[in-house]
Design an enzyme around this catalytic site. Structure first.
Site, PDB file in Angstrom:
ATOM      1  N   ASP A  91       0.919  -1.042  -0.044  1.00  0.00           N
ATOM      2  CA  ASP A  91      -0.032  -0.008   0.077  1.00  0.00           C
ATOM      3  C   ASP A  91       0.952   1.176  -0.059  1.00  0.00           C
ATOM      4  O   ASP A  91       1.789   1.379   0.900  1.00  0.00           O
ATOM      5  CB  ASP A  91      -0.880  -0.203   1.221  1.00  0.00           C
ATOM      6  CG  ASP A  91      -1.605   1.116   1.249  1.00  0.00           C
ATOM      7  OD1 ASP A  91      -2.703   1.403   0.343  1.00  0.00           O
ATOM      8  OD2 ASP A  91      -1.575   2.121   2.270  1.00  0.00           O
ATOM      9  N   GLU A 109      -1.769  -1.017  -5.949  1.00  0.00           N
ATOM     10  CA  GLU A 109      -3.043  -0.446  -6.514  1.00  0.00           C
ATOM     11  C   GLU A 109      -2.511   0.363  -7.772  1.00  0.00           C
ATOM     12  O   GLU A 109      -1.501   0.754  -7.803  1.00  0.00           O
ATOM     13  CB  GLU A 109      -3.521   0.603  -5.776  1.00  0.00           C
ATOM     14  CG  GLU A 109      -3.992  -0.194  -4.452  1.00  0.00           C
ATOM     15  CD  GLU A 109      -4.536   0.695  -3.283  1.00  0.00           C
ATOM     16  OE1 GLU A 109      -5.761   1.091  -2.817  1.00  0.00           O
ATOM     17  OE2 GLU A 109      -3.663   1.806  -2.924  1.00  0.00           O
ATOM     18  N   CYS A 118     -12.940  -2.054  12.366  1.00  0.00           N
ATOM     19  CA  CYS A 118     -14.063  -2.626  11.874  1.00  0.00           C
ATOM     20  C   CYS A 118     -15.361  -2.375  12.701  1.00  0.00           C
ATOM     21  O   CYS A 118     -15.447  -2.755  13.770  1.00  0.00           O
ATOM     22  CB  CYS A 118     -13.725  -4.106  11.466  1.00  0.00           C
ATOM     23  SG  CYS A 118     -15.277  -4.869  10.750  1.00  0.00           S
ATOM     24  N   CYS A 126     -16.662  -6.692  13.110  1.00  0.00           N
ATOM     25  CA  CYS A 126     -15.892  -7.648  13.835  1.00  0.00           C
ATOM     26  C   CYS A 126     -14.860  -6.863  14.718  1.00  0.00           C
ATOM     27  O   CYS A 126     -14.454  -7.550  15.709  1.00  0.00           O
ATOM     28  CB  CYS A 126     -15.178  -8.534  12.831  1.00  0.00           C
ATOM     29  SG  CYS A 126     -13.675  -7.696  12.211  1.00  0.00           S
ATOM     30  N   ASP A 139      -3.264   1.558   6.963  1.00  0.00           N
ATOM     31  CA  ASP A 139      -2.332   1.580   5.602  1.00  0.00           C
ATOM     32  C   ASP A 139      -2.096  -0.124   5.563  1.00  0.00           C
ATOM     33  O   ASP A 139      -1.980  -0.579   4.529  1.00  0.00           O
ATOM     34  CB  ASP A 139      -0.830   2.218   5.825  1.00  0.00           C
ATOM     35  CG  ASP A 139      -1.253   3.668   5.659  1.00  0.00           C
ATOM     36  OD1 ASP A 139      -2.237   4.057   5.091  1.00  0.00           O
ATOM     37  OD2 ASP A 139      -0.480   4.476   6.148  1.00  0.00           O
ATOM     38  N   CYS A 181     -12.646  -4.224   5.609  1.00  0.00           N
ATOM     39  CA  CYS A 181     -12.163  -4.874   6.715  1.00  0.00           C
ATOM     40  C   CYS A 181     -11.217  -6.292   6.262  1.00  0.00           C
ATOM     41  O   CYS A 181     -11.854  -7.010   5.580  1.00  0.00           O
ATOM     42  CB  CYS A 181     -12.994  -5.550   7.650  1.00  0.00           C
ATOM     43  SG  CYS A 181     -12.321  -6.563   9.033  1.00  0.00           S
ATOM     44  N   CYS A 207     -13.072  -9.436   7.967  1.00  0.00           N
ATOM     45  CA  CYS A 207     -14.291 -10.280   7.722  1.00  0.00           C
ATOM     46  C   CYS A 207     -14.905  -9.802   6.287  1.00  0.00           C
ATOM     47  O   CYS A 207     -15.727 -10.169   5.996  1.00  0.00           O
ATOM     48  CB  CYS A 207     -15.205  -9.897   8.986  1.00  0.00           C
ATOM     49  SG  CYS A 207     -15.662  -8.170   9.055  1.00  0.00           S
TER      50      CYS A 207
HETATM   51 ZN   LIG Z   1     -14.196  -6.931  10.116  1.00  0.00          ZN
END
Ligand SMILES: [Zn+2]
Length: 414
Positions: free
Chosen positions: A199, A284, A370, A373, A380, A351, A354
């Protein structure tokens, strides 16, 4: 696979050689600028593009004209090379446009200013010069028109010399030999490194999916820039072309080169390490253009928060991501690995554990939390894992990598 490598040495010039080199560099700059303004005019007046050959053919007349007969001083090939450099600068510009870059990133060829751009010239033909060793530490290069010039042979030249460039950095002149050599690599070479996601961010220059941070010292660059702006302010008060003014301009150019070196070193070191250790690298597809375009916005829809955004963009450009991509791509190719790009959509909001995607997952620049979760991670780093996973599904790597990432995430402390 053939690669090219440069070998740079400090020259030991005498006064006469110094003077000649300064003069030659000046002639090259003059021809480059003249060529550029000719090209600009031709385009503005009748939308034509001048070729290298057309421009080079005019050199003869220039050397005959009384007001520019000083162009006879340097070896003819240096001036031709300047026009070739200009031609290349145009080609590079069009390539970058094709790649989708705009504005400053696309980099339209610029005029070379005396004292600001580097004094340099190139001998494009290796039959025009020759080197010989005179002692353990010193060698000689024989150049057209000026004869032999000494240089410190701090290391052996390898490969076949293709051309050489002489340039000034501060007080001294340097010579850089560009050599071509065969890269020894066994047949069917397979890169045994692992897969990795990277990243590229603002606070942390680069974070990998293994939790490693590569940081460009922005602080160092900022300090140099502060000193530069002080000098620039002082320079404005000096009389143009006076001795003090020239001195200030030289120091500013020196600081510019230092900034360049800090970034250059960082990008080279980081890309070498990553390309050596990883066979499949995912990043990316940033299209830096999209990020730098929005800052000023359009007239109908002016960008919000323009100041903060342009500061952000400046630091993006400052970090040299585009250059990093180019370096990483070719270094990976040498090592038998490859680089792939994924769609950056949601990588910072999703996330990594999850998969829950929500804007509020990332409330601050630094931390990710998140809403579903409760995973808490450096933002980053979370993005780097998403980049890894997305690249992973896009490849045929098997499941091996995912377990390793889960393990790394559990052990990671922010
Ligand atoms: Zn999560």
């Amino acid at each position: 696979m053939k690669i090219s490598k440069s070998f740079k040495y400090r020259l030991l010039t005498n006064k006469e050689q110094d003077l000649a080199f300064s003069g030659w560099a000046g002639c090259c700059r003059f021809i480059y600028n003249l060529g550029l303004s000719e090209r600009k005019n031709a385009w503005e007046q009748d939308k034509t593009t001048l070729s290298y050959v057309t421009q080079a053919n005019k050199l003869k007349d220039l050397k005959k004209a009384p007001e520019t007969e000083w162009l006879r001083e340097p070896p003819a090939q240096l001036l031709q090379q300047s026009l070739r450099d200009l031609d290349q600068a145009y080609k590079n510009f069009f390539t970058r446009i094709k790649k989708g870059l705009v504005g400053a990133e696309a980099g339209f060829p610029r005029f070379k200013k005396k004292g600001k751009s580097v004094d340099a010239f190139r001998f494009p033909d290796p039959t025009q010069f020759s080197t010989r060793k005179v002692s353990n530490k010193k060698s000689m290069i024989k150049l057209p028109k000026i004869g032999e010039v000494k240089f410190f042979n701090s290391r052996e030249i390898e490969g076949e010399i293709r051309n050489c460039t002489i340039s000034r950095d501060g007080k001294y002149w340097y010579i850089s030999f560009n050599c071509e050599m065969e890269l020894a690599r066994p047949n069917n070479h397979r890169h045994l490194g692992t897969m990795i996601g990277i990243d590229r961010g603002i606070a942390n220059t680069m974070v990998t999916s293994e939790g490693k941070i590569y940081q460009l010292s922005i602080g160092k660059i900022k300090k140099i820039e502060q000193r530069k702006s002080v000098l620039q302010k002082r320079g404005r008060k000096k009389k143009k072309f006076s001795r003090n003014w020239t001195r200030k301009i030289r120091s500013i150019a020196k600081l510019d080169r230092r900034i360049f070196r800090v970034r250059h070193d960082f990008l080279h070191k980081t890309s070498t390490t990553i390309a050596k250790n990883h066979s499949y690298i995912v990043m990316e597809d940033l299209r830096v253009k999209n990020m730098s375009k929005t800052a000023s916005g359009t007239t109908e829809n002016p960008g919000t928060n323009v100041n903060a955004k342009s500061a952000l963009n400046r630091s993006i450009l400052r970090q040299g991501w585009y250059k990093f991509q180019i370096l990483l791509e070719y270094k990976s190719a040498w090592n038998g690995g490859y680089v792939s790009y994924i769609d950056p959509k949601n990588t910072s909001r999703k996330c990594s554990k999850c998969g829950h995607t929500e804007k509020d997952n990332r409330l601050t620049q630094e931390s990710f939390c998140c809403k579903k979760c409760g995973l808490e991670l450096n933002a980053d780093y979370n993005a780097a894992i998403n980049i890894f996973t997305q690249g992973h599904w896009g490849s045929a790597c098997g499941d091996a990598g995912i377990g390793r990432i889960d393990e790394a995430r559990t052990n990671y402390r922010t």
